[in-house]
Motif scaffolding. Structure first.
Motif, PDB file in Angstrom:
ATOM      1  N   SER A   1       0.857  -1.307   0.086  1.00  0.00           N
ATOM      2  CA  SER A   1       0.064   0.035  -0.033  1.00  0.00           C
ATOM      3  C   SER A   1       0.732   1.283  -0.029  1.00  0.00           C
ATOM      4  O   SER A   1       2.047   1.122   0.079  1.00  0.00           O
ATOM      5  CB  SER A   1      -0.902  -0.072   1.099  1.00  0.00           C
ATOM      6  N   LYS A   2       0.256   2.418  -0.323  1.00  0.00           N
ATOM      7  CA  LYS A   2       0.954   3.588  -0.303  1.00  0.00           C
ATOM      8  C   LYS A   2       0.135   4.701   0.282  1.00  0.00           C
ATOM      9  O   LYS A   2      -1.101   4.610   0.278  1.00  0.00           O
ATOM     10  CB  LYS A   2       1.373   4.031  -1.751  1.00  0.00           C
ATOM     11  N   VAL A   3       0.767   5.582   0.614  1.00  0.00           N
ATOM     12  CA  VAL A   3      -0.007   6.924   1.356  1.00  0.00           C
ATOM     13  C   VAL A   3      -0.391   7.778   0.073  1.00  0.00           C
ATOM     14  O   VAL A   3       0.453   8.267  -0.778  1.00  0.00           O
ATOM     15  CB  VAL A   3       0.804   7.571   2.394  1.00  0.00           C
ATOM     16  N   SER A   4      -1.604   8.108  -0.142  1.00  0.00           N
ATOM     17  CA  SER A   4      -1.957   8.991  -1.082  1.00  0.00           C
ATOM     18  C   SER A   4      -2.107  10.305  -0.586  1.00  0.00           C
ATOM     19  O   SER A   4      -2.497  10.528   0.408  1.00  0.00           O
ATOM     20  CB  SER A   4      -3.111   8.516  -1.823  1.00  0.00           C
ATOM     21  N   SER A   5      -1.794  11.124  -1.402  1.00  0.00           N
ATOM     22  CA  SER A   5      -1.646  12.848  -0.631  1.00  0.00           C
ATOM     23  C   SER A   5      -3.335  13.336  -1.060  1.00  0.00           C
ATOM     24  O   SER A   5      -4.127  12.622  -1.708  1.00  0.00           O
ATOM     25  CB  SER A   5      -0.943  13.650  -1.991  1.00  0.00           C
TER      26      SER A   5
ATOM     27  N   GLU B   1      -6.019  12.793   7.895  1.00  0.00           N
ATOM     28  CA  GLU B   1      -5.232  13.520   9.005  1.00  0.00           C
ATOM     29  C   GLU B   1      -5.306  15.130   8.823  1.00  0.00           C
ATOM     30  O   GLU B   1      -4.736  15.405   7.883  1.00  0.00           O
ATOM     31  CB  GLU B   1      -4.021  13.046   9.170  1.00  0.00           C
TER      32      GLU B   1
ATOM     33  N   TYR C   1       1.161  16.445   2.230  1.00  0.00           N
ATOM     34  CA  TYR C   1       0.385  15.532   3.043  1.00  0.00           C
ATOM     35  C   TYR C   1      -0.649  16.171   4.039  1.00  0.00           C
ATOM     36  O   TYR C   1      -1.371  15.456   4.589  1.00  0.00           O
ATOM     37  CB  TYR C   1       1.074  14.275   3.204  1.00  0.00           C
TER      38      TYR C   1
END
Length: 160
Positions: free
Chosen positions: A90-94, A126, A148
């Motif tokens: 998985s990756k963190v999406s902006s 967040e 982010y």
């Protein structure tokens, strides 16, 4: 003499076993490593009290056995069955990739002190408070998006 040899063999087998457990299975410095080192020192020291020849034989043979077992376990990947083998895909999406933009309204899911969770258009992100702490369930608006970070403020604080 026979009892001395039994004691030496027990101490060295215990030392080698505990040291290999420490290296391959237990993370960090644990009780097994410390006990293994103490058993090894005690076994070799006890062997030298019996005689210098038995001390030399114990020292050399225990080093050879430990080295052989160590390299055998490295080559055969003996502990691959107990090793953690998960990949994080998985990756963190902006926030911009999720479609959020400045001016979107939402609600605080947790207390923002100054960072917490907020929900905009069904998307949980967040969020960072612009000025002060924001309580849970407070209506929010996105003031800016910086990388982010979603910067928010209470809707009633804004002067339009």
């Amino acid at each position: 003499m026979t009892l001395d040899i039994i004691i030496i063999v027990f101490l060295m087998v215990s030392a080698i076993t505990l040291m290999l457990l420490e290296i391959f299975l237990l993370p960090g410095i644990t009780l097994a490593g410390i006990a293994g080192a103490l058993f090894a020192i005690g076994g070799v020291a006890y062997a030298y009290t019996v005689s210098i020849a038995i001390g030399n034989i114990t020292l050399v043979s225990s080093l050879l056995v430990f080295g052989g077992l160590f390299f055998m376990m490295l080559r055969k990947n003996a502990f691959n069955r107990v090793a953690l083998k998960t990949d994080i895909e998985s990756k963190v999406s902006s926030p911009r990739e999720t479609g959020l933009k400045v001016g979107d309204e939402g609600i605080a899911l947790s207390r923002l002190a100054p960072i917490g969770k907020a929900k905009f258009h069904g998307i949980t992100v967040e969020a960072k408070s612009l000025n002060d702490f924001i309580d849970e369930e407070t209506p929010l608006v996105i003031v800016s998006i910086e990388g982010y970070n979603v910067i928010v403020d209470k809707i009633m604080n804004l002067n339009y």
